[in-house]
Each structure stands twice: as structure tokens, then as C-alpha cells.
Motif scaffolding. Structure first.
Motif, PDB file in Angstrom:
ATOM      1  N   LYS A  40      -4.437 -24.994 -96.766  1.00 29.95           N
ATOM      2  CA  LYS A  40      -4.515 -25.246 -98.203  1.00 29.95           C
ATOM      3  C   LYS A  40      -4.662 -23.923 -98.957  1.00 29.95           C
ATOM      4  O   LYS A  40      -5.341 -23.006 -98.483  1.00 29.95           O
ATOM      5  CB  LYS A  40      -5.726 -26.134 -98.512  1.00 29.95           C
ATOM      6  N   GLY A 212      -7.014 -24.400 -90.270  1.00 24.77           N
ATOM      7  CA  GLY A 212      -6.936 -22.935 -90.345  1.00 24.77           C
ATOM      8  C   GLY A 212      -8.088 -22.315 -91.115  1.00 24.77           C
ATOM      9  O   GLY A 212      -8.146 -21.088 -91.238  1.00 24.77           O
ATOM     10  N   ASP A 230     -13.710 -29.006 -86.641  1.00 28.89           N
ATOM     11  CA  ASP A 230     -12.401 -29.595 -86.342  1.00 28.89           C
ATOM     12  C   ASP A 230     -12.468 -30.049 -84.897  1.00 28.89           C
ATOM     13  O   ASP A 230     -13.229 -29.516 -84.083  1.00 28.89           O
ATOM     14  CB  ASP A 230     -11.296 -28.543 -86.522  1.00 28.89           C
ATOM     15  N   ALA A 573     -14.750 -35.577 -86.163  1.00 26.71           N
ATOM     16  CA  ALA A 573     -15.363 -35.768 -87.488  1.00 26.71           C
ATOM     17  C   ALA A 573     -16.325 -36.956 -87.513  1.00 26.71           C
ATOM     18  O   ALA A 573     -17.221 -37.009 -88.343  1.00 26.71           O
ATOM     19  CB  ALA A 573     -14.280 -35.928 -88.542  1.00 26.71           C
ATOM     20  N   ASP A 586      -9.251 -32.459 -95.879  1.00 23.81           N
ATOM     21  CA  ASP A 586      -7.789 -32.565 -95.977  1.00 23.81           C
ATOM     22  C   ASP A 586      -7.364 -33.211 -94.659  1.00 23.81           C
ATOM     23  O   ASP A 586      -6.951 -32.538 -93.737  1.00 23.81           O
ATOM     24  CB  ASP A 586      -7.304 -31.109 -96.141  1.00 23.81           C
TER      25      ASP A 586
HETATM   26  C1  SAM Z   1      -4.342 -31.263 -92.548  1.00 21.54           C
HETATM   27  S1  SAM Z   1      -5.160 -30.384 -91.306  1.00 21.54           S
HETATM   28  C2  SAM Z   1      -6.353 -29.469 -92.132  1.00 21.54           C
HETATM   29  C3  SAM Z   1      -5.818 -28.185 -92.675  1.00 21.54           C
HETATM   30  C4  SAM Z   1      -6.890 -27.362 -93.318  1.00 21.54           C
HETATM   31  N1  SAM Z   1      -7.422 -27.967 -94.503  1.00 21.54           N
HETATM   32  C5  SAM Z   1      -6.392 -25.956 -93.636  1.00 21.54           C
HETATM   33  O1  SAM Z   1      -6.410 -25.568 -94.815  1.00 21.54           O
HETATM   34  O2  SAM Z   1      -5.962 -25.282 -92.724  1.00 21.54           O
HETATM   35  C6  SAM Z   1      -6.013 -31.652 -90.475  1.00 21.54           C
HETATM   36  C7  SAM Z   1      -6.896 -31.221 -89.321  1.00 21.54           C
HETATM   37  O3  SAM Z   1      -7.594 -32.349 -88.809  1.00 21.54           O
HETATM   38  C8  SAM Z   1      -7.875 -32.121 -87.439  1.00 21.54           C
HETATM   39  N2  SAM Z   1      -8.266 -33.396 -86.796  1.00 21.54           N
HETATM   40  C9  SAM Z   1      -7.494 -34.404 -86.357  1.00 21.54           C
HETATM   41  N3  SAM Z   1      -8.258 -35.404 -85.868  1.00 21.54           N
HETATM   42  C10 SAM Z   1      -9.547 -35.031 -86.005  1.00 21.54           C
HETATM   43  C11 SAM Z   1     -10.796 -35.635 -85.696  1.00 21.54           C
HETATM   44  N4  SAM Z   1     -10.877 -36.838 -85.128  1.00 21.54           N
HETATM   45  N5  SAM Z   1     -11.921 -34.955 -85.995  1.00 21.54           N
HETATM   46  C12 SAM Z   1     -11.849 -33.715 -86.559  1.00 21.54           C
HETATM   47  N6  SAM Z   1     -10.708 -33.096 -86.856  1.00 21.54           N
HETATM   48  C13 SAM Z   1      -9.559 -33.740 -86.593  1.00 21.54           C
HETATM   49  C14 SAM Z   1      -6.597 -31.478 -86.936  1.00 21.54           C
HETATM   50  O4  SAM Z   1      -6.850 -30.734 -85.774  1.00 21.54           O
HETATM   51  C15 SAM Z   1      -6.185 -30.610 -88.139  1.00 21.54           C
HETATM   52  O5  SAM Z   1      -6.641 -29.307 -87.992  1.00 21.54           O
END
Ligand code: SAM
Length: 994
Positions: A40, A212, A230, A573, A586
Motif C-alpha cells: 500500500k 511488505g 502476517d 490473524a 488490507d
Molecule cells: C493484501 S496483502 C497485505 C499487503 C500489505 N498491506 C502491504 O502493504 O504490503 C495480504 C496479506 O495477508 C497475509 N495473510 C493471508 N492469510 C493470513 C492469515 N490467516 N493471517 C495473517 N495474514 C494472512 C498474506 O500473507 C499477505 O501478506
């Protein structure tokens, strides 16, 4: 008291800044640390945190001014960020184009001769109202004048990005403090003071999907206590590095840079000792280019594969292949050719892979399907100790070109000779000697590629590669392993983290998936693996020698001067334990990115070092826990996660959920999920993070990020559907009006998707205030099993918002006649309206149809391509056969009609066929057919509507006038003939007399 972001948000300026940041690509602050998908924009994060911390006052205008000052996005702040050279450049240009140019030339001469420049300058100053003391000063002053007169989106092209700027100046701080009752002189002080006021301490901002690291990093950079977590340890490492390397203070960065420089030097010395990158002429390789080759049945030689044999357009180099008597291997001839030949190669001359078929270079009519070559049982699966294809494998690999550079920097491309090929063998031998040991200590990958993934299956199926190290040539593995051995020797957590990130970047830029890209404007080069969000195998690819890798080591685009406060966890999460005052997330909903699969590419390299440096993290992507898709499992996980986050914030805490929308239906779904998790929406803003502000009007729409602001729902007040509808209607109209006001202000505008989304958000704002609707529990409704076309009442309310939005958004110029139009007519006109603004996504046309309740749009669409949707033109309809109908029983239509053809498929008349607009279009078509003579068209309308013609004439004229301007819009050239005819017909009708 609401926060600023719950009352307003400077969408236009933020969109422009976010887009600028995204466009900086590798110049973005965090990209130097490594690859992650969907980061983001930092400015959006900064504005979001500050918008949640800053209270709204009764003076919304002042609030806005102050908020922009804090972000240095007010007019003065933007000017302070303007790079002086850029300002002088525009000032100079302004002066040159003005009548004072000659005088300015004399000032310059006088300045040189030190004579009388002052009096000439005085005349110029008088003319421009400036106070400059020198020509350079004048350029700057004029530059400022011109700068301030520009639209914001143009201004910032000349500026430092606000997220990298020092912050407001003292004068701005005075105004900020006065308005907010603070006493800050820096962002960090302001953040602390605002946080203390609301939460009693420095605000704690968390992100449980930190990827990231944008959100925790930026929150920490402006002074919050940040928390990021994450599921994926690769994301954990990137976020940790953003806080502790980039945000670890200059000393840490110096130490990392020093240690890396030493390690890379030591690795380079070893490469020289091995002699694997130099030739006997003293040149060093700058790039190696490999290709796959295959010997199909019935062919007595191996065919090297590439979709193009243009090696370097800029240097006019191509690869040609020759037969060698007595050998089944072709010989490469790397040649410099003339421009005409380059053009032929660019047009795929000699290509040996065309449309998934292997083509015989000497007999192009002979070809074999790649699928068939792989055979019915697929390819042999490589075993862990395979480093190159085995004899007998379908796909072989060969080095066919090397770019050499001598010590004076002269470059040349050449086919490999005997000694080059023996160096290849030596590299393989060196690697074999070390393979087991290096895999054991984790200098090179040893993990298997997980089977059955959407993305990871491709290397397995198309090449037989089953281990991550198969995605690398022996040369890549040897050099990366060597670098890793030198980088990780030193030991501290920071240095090990930096070592992993560097090797991750090397892996991205140097794998069998790194394509070789030729360009007309610069020398050709290898690209990174993740040019897209996939693991696509290639037929020809590049390999970098060590010096070409050094530039991709971990780098600190923008180190932070102070140490950041924050912690990172690698955790699902659902299991987050930390409490935060503000959560900004996000989540990965319904997006196409398989983070866990793609992340494994890097994890394969980090593996053991990660376990050593971060023993508390699980070094595994735990794919089974990853949130993805959009089905019931997804909903269950999301409700659970957001319930957890809601529990882990104080009652006055806030959340923001960011959502890069594609499909508004998914968005409605997300709203329901958050509602069920115990949250209520208080505001929603769409920021165009990926779109060109100026491009919007020209049709370059991309997506916006929706920022949904939420609070804990305390108490479960019951709601009643019949009361909710009018409230939704008011809220949708209010939301749209505020967006239209912004649109009119001339700054980056909203596209149709934004409006539709805003309507959904407005409905959510109303709905989520209630704990239940007509006594029904929200969570139960989210998961209620329904038939395909069966909607819950909740969904119906949300969809109703779309209908209201559609009805509120009237194409400019049609306001007077809108209410009298049928829904199908409104749909057609609105669809033309969005088409004229460049919208081509078919989904948007469908969504619009839902809003107008039009079920069959096919007869109205000329094209329904996914990204090339277009409506029929007036003349186009004739060809499509959707002509006027008498049979519909439309009372406006007289019995005697020409051209009564059209029924939509299935024999049911399309509602549009009988609409007056359809007759107007038909009349336009008649006008075109009569070479712009309006008489037949006019006569047609008079015959069709009989006496009704006079009552409707005004409406016809306004529709025709609207159609008349369509052909002027960019991309609407198809309309030019019809628009011209519409204009003539409108004129004729206006002057018609009974
Ligand atoms: C849309 S990305 C986030 C990008 C972040 N906001 C950035 O600016 O880089 C969604 C993230 O959710 C993580 N994710 C997926 N399932 C998850 C879970 N059950 N618990 C925590 N993180 C999870 C993924 O690994 C990914 O990094």
C-alpha cells in the motif's frame, strides 16, 4: 467526537500522491528491501493514521486546511516540496515565452558585465509583480507563480513525495497547534500528543496482514508504536526489516552496507579465483542467455526454442541457427544486422515457438504441439540431485549467447565457444562438490515445491521441476550460494536479515524464470522473476554474473533518521494477542495473488537462516491457514479474524479496512463480514491508488482502494427494514453529492466504479449501526445458505443503494429529460456516458445494468469483451437488427412503422426496442443514410409518434444534442458520423412547425 477521517478526507490530492508513489516503482521507500505484492502507498497510510488521530471540529474548512498542512499537501507545503531546479526551469520557460524575454537577456548580459542589471530587473519585477534581486531569483519567483497556478496533480510531478519530506515548517506548525490545541514541532510529537489525548498514551497502530510492511512502517515513521503480523514469514522478515533496518537508524544501515560490501568483495575474489566469469581475452561476462531445446519425433536435430530470436534491438543483435553436418545440435550465430532485418526479427522471423507449437526453423510449415511433446504422462519429474536436464529428457537446456564487457567498458555479444562451454561444465562440477553441504546449511534451497498450488504447479507441469533449486541454473546456484556463504558468516540478527533479503533479491533477478528483454531504447537485459504474480516458465532466459547482481542487493532507498518503535509477529490473524488502538488492515480477499505460493520462492532461500535469526517464527507459509477465495470458508475466517481484532482494541479504538476493489459484489460481502464481526462503518473513501489522474478522463481507469473506517459497535440497537431504506437513500445521495462536488473542483475524479462503490459504502454505514434487522442476527444472515438468486434482506438493502446511485448519477446535459426515460433508455445512455469516459470493463456495464434493473444487455452491446466492452452506435443498431417495434403495444408508437424487425433472442421484445430513444437512434441512422439530410429521420419520428411527436419534440432534441457531443470524446470516434447527423437532425427538429 468523530475523527477527521470520519467527516472528510482529501481524496483528490491523496489519489494524486498515492499514484505518484506507486509510479516510482523501484524508487518506493520499501522496495529496496525486497519483493512483496500489493504494497500500500505510504502516503495513504500516513494520511489514514493522521486522519484517525485528528479530531474533527465544527469548522470543517479549517480542519481540511490543517490536515493538508500536516501532510505538506496544502499549497504552501507543496511549494516547499517543489525541487528548486524544477521551479527555476518552469520560471525560465515562462520568462522566455513572455514579452520580457529580451529584457531578461539584457539582465543576464548586465549581470555578466556587472552593469545596471538592477534597473532592468526592476522593470521586470514591476511587470510580473515579483521582488527578485537576480535573474536566478526571478526564475524561482516566476516558477512559484506558475507552480501555484497548476492543478495539484501536475504540481506534484515537480515535488519531493510528502512521505519523504521533513514535514511542515514552523509557520505551518503554529497554525496546526493553534487549531488542534497541541504544541508540536514535528510529526512524531503531534502523533504522541493526539494519541495521549484520545488513548492516554502514544497511539499503538497494528496491522495483522502486514505483507511488505507499509502500514506498520509508516505508522512507526510518524511516531506511533507499531505492530505488524502476517502468517507468512517472508512478509514478517520484510516488515521486520522495514522497522529495524530502514528504521534502525543510520548506524545500523551503515553497518549492514559495510558488511555486505565486504562479503560481496570476498565473493567476487572467489569467482575470479575459480575463473568462471572471465575469458582468455580478459573480458568478463555481463549476461548469459540460455534456451530450452527439444527434438520432436521425426526431426533429426534439436530445435532451440524461443518466441523471438532478437537478442538486442538497441544493438541490432540477433541469433540465427545453422545445421552442423553429422551433429544433431544446431550452431548459434550471433550477428549484428541492419535495421530492416531487426524489424523482421521483431516480427518474429525465425521464431521457433509460435502459439504453443514448436516450429522447425528450416521448414516452418512443420510444427509440433508443446502439449503433445510433454507426452500423455507429462514430463519426467526431476529429482533433488538434478541440476540440469538429463540426456533423454524432452526439454534440454543450452547456453547460446554471452554478452562480454572488457575493462574499458566495450561490449559484445557472442555465441559460446569451447572454453565457455567447458567453464559451464566447471561451474556444474563446483556446484556438485558443494551441493549437499550448502543445502545442509541453507545457502541454497533444498525444499520441494508444494504440489497442487495454482501457481506452483506450473514449473512442475511444464518443466518437471519439483524442488525450488530447479528454478535456477547451476551458475545461479553457485553464485548465490557463494554470496550467501559470505553474507551470513557475520552473525547478528540485522546482518542475517539483510543477507536473506539480499539473496532473495538475487533470486528474484536471477532465476530460470528471469526473462531476457530486448528494447529499442536501451541495451537489453534480464528481468526479474516476478514481473507478474506467477511462476511462469520460459523458453529463453538470462543469468547474471556476480557484478550484475550487486546492484540488486538490499538497499535503503530512504533510511529513517530516528529509530522506529515497533514489533513484528508471524502469526495467523485469528491468533493475534496484541492490543492496538488503531488497526489498519488490507486483507487478502478474493484477490488473485497467492501470497503463500509465491512467498515460498523466497522462503526456500531463507529457510535455515530464518530459523536461526528468528527462532520464534514458524519458517513455513502454512498455506492451509491463508485467507483466500471468497466462499464460505473465506467468510468464516474473516469474521473470526475481525472479531479477534475488535476484541483487541479499546472501545474508542478505530479500524480501517483497505480494499482494492474489482467487483462491488465482493465489497458488499466484505461489509457484511465486518458487520458480523461487531464493527460499524463510519466512513468510506476511495483513493485511486493505481490510476493516472489526468488519464481518468481519457479512459485509463484502474482501480481505487476503498478505505472503510470502522468502530466497535457497542450495544446492539435493533433496526427495522422499513426505516432503513429512506436513511440509505439519504446517505447515498449525500455521499454522491460530496463526490460530485470534488469532481467539479477539477482535481482527480471518480470513475463509475467509485460511485457505485460509494453507494454500497453509504448503505453499509446506515446498516451497520444496528445489531440486527427486523430481529435477525447478522452473522446468521452472512452464512445463511441460499439459492443462487436468493438474496438476504441485507443484500437487498445494499443493492438498493446501487439503484439509488444509478438514478442519482445523471449524464450531464440529460437532467431535464432523465425522469421521463425508461430504465432501459437510462441504462443505454449511462452506459454510453461511461464509455465516453473510457470505461471498457465489461463488468462495469453489467453492474450498471443491475442498477437499472436491465436483465439483458447483449442486444445493446456492440462488444462484450472483458476489457473491450462498447455499446452499439445509432447506425450500429440497424445492423444488429434491434429495430423499432410496433408489436410491443407502446402507446407512444403509431401503427404504421417502417423497419419493424427487432425482437431480442428468444422472441421476447427487448424493452429498449420500443423505447422512444430507440426511435430517435433510428432517425439518426436514417439521417446518416440520407447523407445528412434530416428529412427522412424527421419524417420517421413524425410518422412513428403521430400527434405525440409534438409533445415529445423537446425531449428528442435534448437527446439528439446529447448524442451530438458524443463523437468528440476521446475514443468515441465510432460515433463521429452519427453525432454529426444527430446535430443536424436536432437543428431540424428544433425548427419544426406543425
Ligand atoms: C493484501 S496483502 C497485505 C499487503 C500489505 N498491506 C502491504 O502493504 O504490503 C495480504 C496479506 O495477508 C497475509 N495473510 C493471508 N492469510 C493470513 C492469515 N490467516 N493471517 C495473517 N495474514 C494472512 C498474506 O500473507 C499477505 O501478506
Amino acid at each position: 467526537m468523530p475523527s477527521f477521517i470520519e467527516t472528510q478526507f482529501p481524496i483528490a490530492r491523496l489519489s494524486a500522491e498515492s499514484y505518484k508513489e506507486r509510479k516510482a516503482v523501484s524508487g518506493q521507500t520499501l522496495t529496496g528491501l525486497g519483493k512483496w505484492w500489493g504494497r500500500k502507498p505510504l502516503i495513504l497510510v500516513r494520511a489514514s493514521v493522521l486522519g484517525m488521530l485528528m479530531p474533527a471540529s465544527v469548522d470543517s474548512k479549517k480542519d481540511r486546511e490543517v490536515f493538508l498542512q500536516i501532510l505538506t499537501m496544502d499549497d504552501d507545503g507543496a511549494w516547499q516540496r517543489c525541487k528548486p531546479d524544477e521551479a527555476r526551469k518552469i520560471g525560465r520557460a515562462l520568462l522566455q515565452s513572455s514579452p520580457m524575454a529580451e529584457l531578461a537577456e539584457r539582465v543576464r548580459a548586465a549581470e555578466r558585465a556587472r552593469q545596471d542589471a538592477g534597473s532592468m530587473l526592476a522593470r521586470i519585477n514591476l511587470h510580473f509583480g515579483t521582488k527578485a534581486g537576480s535573474l536566478a531569483g526571478l526564475h524561482l519567483e516566476l516558477g512559484e507563480q506558475a507552480f501555484r497556478a497548476m492543478p495539484y496533480a501536475d504540481r506534484i510531478a515537480l515535488c519531493e513525495r510528502p512521505e519523504n519530506f521533513t514535514g511542515p515548517d514552523m509557520q505551518a506548525w503554529k497554525a496546526i497547534n493553534e487549531h488542534l490545541g497541541t504544541h508540536a514541532e514535528s510529526l512524531t510529537q503531534l502523533v504522541e500528543q493526539l494519541g495521549k489525548r484520545t488513548f492516554g498514551h502514544r497511539p499503538r497502530v497494528g496491522d495483522s496482514f502486514c505483507g511488505g510492511g507499509s502500514i506498520p512502517f509508516e505508522a512507526a515513521r510518524i511516531g506511533c508504536d507499531a505492530f505488524g503480523s502476517d502468517l507468512n514469514p517472508v512478509a514478517g522478515l520484510l516488515t521486520w526489516a522495514s522497522l529495524n533496518l530502514l528504521g534502525g537508524g543510520p548506524e545500523v544501515q551503515r553497518e549492514v552496507t559495510r558488511a555486505q560490501t565486504e562479503a560481496l568483495k570476498a565473493a567476487d575474489e572467489q569467482v575470479k579465483v575459480w575463473g568462471i566469469e572471465h575469458n582468455a581475452r580478459g573480458e568478463r561476462a555481463e549476461a548469459y542467455i540460455y534456451c530450452v531445446e527439444v527434438k520432436p519425433e521425426g526431426c533429426d536435430y534439436y530445435i532451440p526454442l524461443a518466441p523471438s530470436w532478437l537478442v538486442d534491438e538497441y544493438s541490432r543483435v540477433v541469433a540465427r541457427w545453422q545445421r552442423v553436418p553429422g551433429s544433431d545440435r544446431l550452431l548459434p550465430d550471433i550477428a549484428i544486422v541492419d535495421a530492416a532485418e531487426v524489424k523482421r526479427y521483431k516480427e518474429k522471423k525465425g521464431a521457433t515457438v509460435v502459439d504453443s507449437r514448436v516450429v522447425d526453423p528450416f521448414s516452418p510449415t512443420r510444427s509440433w504441439s508443446l502439449e503433445a511433446l510433454r507426452g500423455p504422462d507429462g514430463l519426467r519429474r526431476w529429482t533433488s540431485d538434478d541440476l540440469v536436464p538429463r540426456a533423454g529428457d524432452v526439454f534440454q537446456e543450452r547456453l547460446y549467447c554471452i554478452r562480454w564487457v572488457d575493462t574499458d567498458g566495450n561490449r559484445r555479444y557472442a555465441a559460446p565457444d569451447e572454453s565457455d562451454l567447458s567453464r559451464e561444465q566447471y561451474v556444474l562440477a563446483l556446484l556438485r562438490e558443494r551441493l549437499v553441504e550448502w543445502q545442509g546449511v541453507g545457502f541454497i534451497p533444498s525444499r520441494a515445491i508444494p504440489e497442487g498450488g495454482d501457481k506452483t504447479e506450473e514449473p512442475i507441469r511444464t518443466r518437471g521441476w519439483t524442488y525450488w533449486h530447479h528454478l535456477f541454473t547451476p551458475r545461479q546456484l553457485l553464485v548465490h550460494g557463494l554470496l550467501m556463504s559470505k553474507l551470513t558468516g557475520i552473525g547478528t540478527q540485522s546482518l542475517t536479515a539483510a543477507a536473506m533479503l539480499s539473496v532473495g533479491r538475487f533470486a528474484d533477478w536471477n532465476s530460470r524464470l528471469s526473462c531476457w528483454l530486448s528494447s529499442s531504447t536501451q541495451i537489453a537485459g534480464g528481468k526479474n522473476t516476478f514481473l507478474n504474480q506467477a511462476l511462469n516458465t520460459l523458453f529463453n532466459y538470462s543469468t547474471r554474473p556476480l557484478p550484475a547482481l550487486l546492484s540488486s542487493r538490499v538497499s535503503f532507498n530512504r533510511g529513517v533518521a530516528h529509530r522506529l518503535l515497533g514489533s513484528v509477529a508471524v502469526v495467523d490473524a485469528r491468533d493475534v494477542q496484541d492490543v492496538c488502538d488503531i488497526w489498519i488492515t488490507d486483507p487478502p480477499y478474493a484477490d488473485a495473488i497467492n501470497y503463500h505460493e509465491l512467498g515460498d520462492f523466497f522462503l526456500a532461500w531463507y529457510d535455515r537462516q530464518l530459523a536461526r535469526a528468528f527462532p520464534e517464527w514458524t519458517p513455513d507459509a502454512r498455506a492451509e491457514l491463508a485467507v483466500r477465495g471468497d466462499g464460505d470458508d473465506f467468510r468464516h475466517s474473516m469474521v473470526e479474524i475481525y472479531k479477534n481484532l475488535t476484541r483487541r482494541m479499546p472501545n474508542n479504538g478505530l479500524q480501517m479496512v483497505m480494499f482494492t476493489h474489482q467487483d462491488p459484489a465482493v465489497w458488499a460481502d466484505l461489509g457484511m463480514i465486518l458487520w458480523a464481526a461487531g464493527l460499524k462503518a463510519t466512513a468510506a473513501w476511495t483513493i485511486s491508488t493505481e490510476t493516472e489522474s489526468a488519464g481518468i478522463k481519457k479512459g485509463n481507469y484502474v482501480q481505487g482502494t476503498v478505505c472503510l473506517v470502522l468502530r466497535k459497535r457497542i450495544g446492539d440497537e435493533p433496526g427495522f427494514l422499513d426505516e432503513v431504506y429512506p436513511l440509505v437513500e439519504d446517505e447515498v445521495k449525500r455521499q454522491i453529492a460530496s463526490m460530485q462536488a470534488l469532481d467539479e473542483a477539477g482535481e482527480p475524479n471518480f470513475n463509475d466504479a467509485d460511485y457505485q462503490l460509494a453507494a454500497y459504502a453509504a448503505a453499509l454505514k446506515v446498516l451497520t449501526q444496528y445489531g440486527n434487522l427486523d430481529g435477525r442476527d447478522v452473522e446468521h444472515e452472512v452464512f445463511a445458505v441460499r439459492g443462487k438468486n436468493d438474496k438476504s434482506d441485507f443484500q437487498a438493502v445494499i443493492e438498493r443503494a446501487l439503484v439509488i446511485a444509478c438514478d442519482t448519477l445523471i449524464p450531464r446535459g440529460l437532467e431535464a429529460s432523465w425522469r421521463d426515460l425508461k430504465l432501459a433508455e437510462r441504462y443505454y445512455l449511462r452506459a454510453l456516458d461511461i464509455e465516453s469516459r473510457g470505461e471498457r470493463r465489461q463488468g462495469m456495464y453489467e453492474e450498471l445494468a443491475r442498477g437499472f434493473g436491465v436483465t439483458d444487455i447483449k442486444p445493446l452491446l456492440k462488444s462484450d469483451k472483458a476489457n473491450g466492452a462498447r455499446m452499439h452506435t445509432a447506425s450500429g443498431f440497424g445492423a444488429a437488427g434491434l429495430a423499432p417495434l410496433a408489436e410491443t403495444g407502446d402507446s407512444n408508437v403509431s401503427a404504421a412503422l417502417p423497419a419493424r424487425r427487432g425482437r431480442a433472442a428468444g422472441g421476447v421484445p427487448h424493452p429498449f426496442a420500443s423505447a422512444p430513444l430507440r426511435h430517435v437512434l433510428f432517425a439518426v441512422r436514417e439521417t446518416v443514410a440520407a447523407d445528412d439530410n434530416p428529412e427522412p429521420g424527421r419524417q420517421y419520428l413524425r410518422d412513428t409518434f403521430g400527434q405525440g411527436y409534438w409533445a415529445q419534440r423537446e425531449r428528442f432534441v435534448s437527446l439528439l444534442e446529447w448524442l451530438a457531443q458524443l463523437g468528440n470524446a476521446v475514443g468515441m470516434e465510432e460515433w463521429s458520423t452519427d453525432s454529426h447527423a444527430a446535430r443536424i437532425l436536432a437543428g431540424r427538429l428544433r425548427n419544426d412547425h406543425a
